[in-house]
Design an enzyme around this catalytic site. Structure first.
Site, PDB file in Angstrom:
ATOM      1  N   ASP A  40      13.230  -8.522   2.503  1.00  0.00           N
ATOM      2  CA  ASP A  40      11.866  -8.195   2.069  1.00  0.00           C
ATOM      3  C   ASP A  40      11.465  -9.248   1.034  1.00  0.00           C
ATOM      4  OD1 ASP A  40      10.180  -5.254   2.190  1.00  0.00           O
ATOM      5  OD2 ASP A  40       9.561  -6.664   0.619  1.00  0.00           O
ATOM      6  N   VAL A  52       8.246 -13.704   4.721  1.00  0.00           N
ATOM      7  CA  VAL A  52       8.181 -14.111   6.138  1.00  0.00           C
ATOM      8  C   VAL A  52       7.188 -15.234   6.394  1.00  0.00           C
ATOM      9  CG1 VAL A  52       8.965 -11.871   7.016  1.00  0.00           C
ATOM     10  CG2 VAL A  52       6.502 -12.314   6.796  1.00  0.00           C
ATOM     11  N   TYR A 146      -7.384  -6.840  10.007  1.00  0.00           N
ATOM     12  CA  TYR A 146      -5.966  -6.537  10.238  1.00  0.00           C
ATOM     13  C   TYR A 146      -5.710  -6.414  11.745  1.00  0.00           C
ATOM     14  CZ  TYR A 146      -2.014  -3.131  10.226  1.00  0.00           C
ATOM     15  OH  TYR A 146      -0.854  -2.449  10.460  1.00  0.00           O
ATOM     16  N   LYS A 150      -3.266  -8.303  14.377  1.00  0.00           N
ATOM     17  CA  LYS A 150      -2.269  -7.564  15.164  1.00  0.00           C
ATOM     18  C   LYS A 150      -2.468  -7.804  16.671  1.00  0.00           C
ATOM     19  CE  LYS A 150       0.215  -5.271  12.031  1.00  0.00           C
ATOM     20  NZ  LYS A 150       1.624  -5.653  11.767  1.00  0.00           N
ATOM     21  N   THR A 183       3.399   6.054   5.205  1.00  0.00           N
ATOM     22  CA  THR A 183       4.292   5.167   4.451  1.00  0.00           C
ATOM     23  C   THR A 183       3.575   4.816   3.146  1.00  0.00           C
ATOM     24  OG1 THR A 183       3.307   3.124   5.259  1.00  0.00           O
ATOM     25  CG2 THR A 183       5.040   4.079   6.638  1.00  0.00           C
TER      26      THR A 183
HETATM   27  N1  LIG Z   1       1.765   2.615   8.176  1.00  0.00           N
HETATM   28  C1  LIG Z   1       0.952   2.515   9.226  1.00  0.00           C
HETATM   29  O1  LIG Z   1       0.087   3.360   9.467  1.00  0.00           O
HETATM   30  C2  LIG Z   1       1.104   1.343  10.175  1.00  0.00           C
HETATM   31  C3  LIG Z   1       0.425   1.409  11.396  1.00  0.00           C
HETATM   32  C4  LIG Z   1       0.540   0.351  12.289  1.00  0.00           C
HETATM   33  C5  LIG Z   1       1.321  -0.738  11.963  1.00  0.00           C
HETATM   34  N2  LIG Z   1       1.967  -0.780  10.768  1.00  0.00           N
HETATM   35  C6  LIG Z   1       2.773  -1.968  10.471  1.00  0.00           C
HETATM   36  O2  LIG Z   1       4.082  -1.600  10.182  1.00  0.00           O
HETATM   37  C7  LIG Z   1       4.683  -2.579   9.337  1.00  0.00           C
HETATM   38  C8  LIG Z   1       5.318  -1.879   8.144  1.00  0.00           C
HETATM   39  O3  LIG Z   1       4.301  -1.205   7.415  1.00  0.00           O
HETATM   40  P1  LIG Z   1       4.584   0.047   6.442  1.00  0.00           P
HETATM   41  O4  LIG Z   1       3.537   1.052   6.741  1.00  0.00           O
HETATM   42  O5  LIG Z   1       6.017   0.419   6.484  1.00  0.00           O
HETATM   43  O6  LIG Z   1       4.176  -0.628   5.046  1.00  0.00           O
HETATM   44  P2  LIG Z   1       4.907  -0.683   3.625  1.00  0.00           P
HETATM   45  O7  LIG Z   1       3.900  -1.275   2.702  1.00  0.00           O
HETATM   46  O8  LIG Z   1       5.516   0.628   3.296  1.00  0.00           O
HETATM   47  O9  LIG Z   1       6.095  -1.730   3.884  1.00  0.00           O
HETATM   48  C9  LIG Z   1       5.816  -3.080   4.171  1.00  0.00           C
HETATM   49  C10 LIG Z   1       6.930  -3.937   3.569  1.00  0.00           C
HETATM   50  O10 LIG Z   1       6.676  -5.301   3.967  1.00  0.00           O
HETATM   51  C11 LIG Z   1       6.899  -6.119   2.848  1.00  0.00           C
HETATM   52  N3  LIG Z   1       6.126  -7.360   2.977  1.00  0.00           N
HETATM   53  C12 LIG Z   1       4.785  -7.516   2.953  1.00  0.00           C
HETATM   54  N4  LIG Z   1       4.471  -8.815   3.093  1.00  0.00           N
HETATM   55  C13 LIG Z   1       5.649  -9.486   3.224  1.00  0.00           C
HETATM   56  C14 LIG Z   1       5.984 -10.841   3.399  1.00  0.00           C
HETATM   57  N5  LIG Z   1       5.046 -11.814   3.432  1.00  0.00           N
HETATM   58  N6  LIG Z   1       7.303 -11.174   3.528  1.00  0.00           N
HETATM   59  C15 LIG Z   1       8.256 -10.225   3.470  1.00  0.00           C
HETATM   60  N7  LIG Z   1       8.007  -8.915   3.261  1.00  0.00           N
HETATM   61  C16 LIG Z   1       6.705  -8.562   3.153  1.00  0.00           C
HETATM   62  C17 LIG Z   1       6.468  -5.302   1.633  1.00  0.00           C
HETATM   63  O11 LIG Z   1       7.075  -5.782   0.438  1.00  0.00           O
HETATM   64  C18 LIG Z   1       6.940  -3.904   2.036  1.00  0.00           C
HETATM   65  O12 LIG Z   1       8.250  -3.625   1.559  1.00  0.00           O
HETATM   66  C19 LIG Z   1       3.563  -3.549   8.951  1.00  0.00           C
HETATM   67  O13 LIG Z   1       3.615  -4.701   9.770  1.00  0.00           O
HETATM   68  C20 LIG Z   1       2.326  -2.742   9.250  1.00  0.00           C
HETATM   69  O14 LIG Z   1       1.204  -3.574   9.500  1.00  0.00           O
HETATM   70  C21 LIG Z   1       1.889   0.244   9.867  1.00  0.00           C
END
Ligand SMILES: NC(=O)c1ccc[n+]([C@@H]2O[C@H](COP(=O)([O-])OP(=O)(O)OC[C@H]3O[C@@H](n4cnc5c(N)ncnc54)[C@H](O)[C@@H]3O)[C@@H](O)[C@H]2O)c1
Length: 247
Positions: A40, A52, A146, A150, A183
């Site tokens: 992370d 990343v 966003y 995606k 989350t």
């Molecule tokens: N929660 C939702 O409703 C949802 C829905 C669709 C897709 N997603 C996708 O799921 C994935 C995880 O999301 P989540 O809800 O667990 O969010 P979250 O914020 O709980 O976790 C995301 C993690 O990614 C890390 N991060 C962000 N940018 C980064 C970078 N440049 N390099 C390394 N780490 C980085 C953050 O530090 C965090 O720990 C994301 O790609 C998000 O777009 C989430």
């Protein structure tokens, strides 16, 4: 069929593993027997510091994973950030930031992982699962920038899957497309009253957000031998959100 231990000995690198879906995925893959290298941009505990969007960070993360576990079999490209607001009012930099994390970050991860899979033998084997979103499959109000990123990530995942398949390599690439999932990312968007009001979920057949564990389960399936016959997927795990009237 899946069971605890079905990923025994496989080595998985999970990005964005300090929180939410990434943390749940790291725990779930480990419970199924994988050796997990969790990264992370926020380091801490067992989490390797890895942004990343940096090619140098990718090189270091994969090298550290291979130094610890000897190889790489599964990449879960999950790290991401939310961005809200009407797209026509958005500053170009905000759109670029979404593309930087979700498209460039995943691209760098794919190229680094494929290079590692190829170093491990021919024909190369491995699985990449990207975490996209239903927002990349239909416009969801306020998250269209966003969602644009995606949608590009889904296209990227399919393009890489097709290229590797055509090259005769046994590298599989799938995208998982979560719907609303509870989350820290989504909890930051709404207050307690929102989460407590069933009316906010009335149009989603699940009548709730997904849990991070629901997404982790789908990722583990796609990474397992059970998914060997699957075409490159863009798999919605969304409680029915995509086909509902919810926008
Ligand atoms: N929660 C939702 O409703 C949802 C829905 C669709 C897709 N997603 C996708 O799921 C994935 C995880 O999301 P989540 O809800 O667990 O969010 P979250 O914020 O709980 O976790 C995301 C993690 O990614 C890390 N991060 C962000 N940018 C980064 C970078 N440049 N390099 C390394 N780490 C980085 C953050 O530090 C965090 O720990 C994301 O790609 C998000 O777009 C989430």
């Amino acid at each position: 069929m899946t069971a605890a231990g079905d990923l025994d000995g496989r080595v998985a690198l999970v990005t964005g593993a300090a929180s939410g879906i990434g943390a749940a995925t790291a725990a779930h893959l480990a419970a199924r027997g994988a050796r997990v290298f969790a990264t992370d941009r926020r380091a801490g505990g067992a989490i390797f510091r890895h942004d990343v969007t940096s090619a140098a960070d990718w090189e270091q993360a994969i090298a550290a994973c291979v130094a610890r576990f000897g190889r790489l079999d599964i990449l879960v490209s999950n790290a991401g950030t939310a961005g809200a607001g009407p797209i026509v009012d958005l500053a170009l930099d905000a759109l670029r930031e979404q593309a930087r994390v979700h498209v460039e970050g995943a691209f760098l991860g794919m190229t680094a992982a494929v290079a590692q899979f190829r170093r491990q033998g021919a024909p190369a084997t491995g699985t990449i699962v990207t975490v996209a979103s239903v927002a990349g499959m239909k416009p969801i109000m306020q998250t269209t920038a966003y969602g644009t990123a995606k949608a590009a990530l889904i296209a990227l995942s399919r393009a890489v899957a097709a290229e590797l398949q055509a090259a005769g390599e046994a590298i599989r690439v799938h995208a998982v497309c979560p719907g609303g999932t509870r989350t820290p990312m989504t909890e930051a968007l709404f207050d307690d009253a929102y989460w407590a009001d069933p009316a906010n979920f009335a149009e989603v057949p699940l009548r709730d957000y997904c849990r991070p564990e629901d997404i982790a389960e789908a990722i583990a399936f796609l990474a397992s031998a059970d998914a060997a016959a699957l075409a490159p997927a863009a798999l919605a795990v969304d409680g029915g959100w995509l086909l509902s009237n919810r926008i």
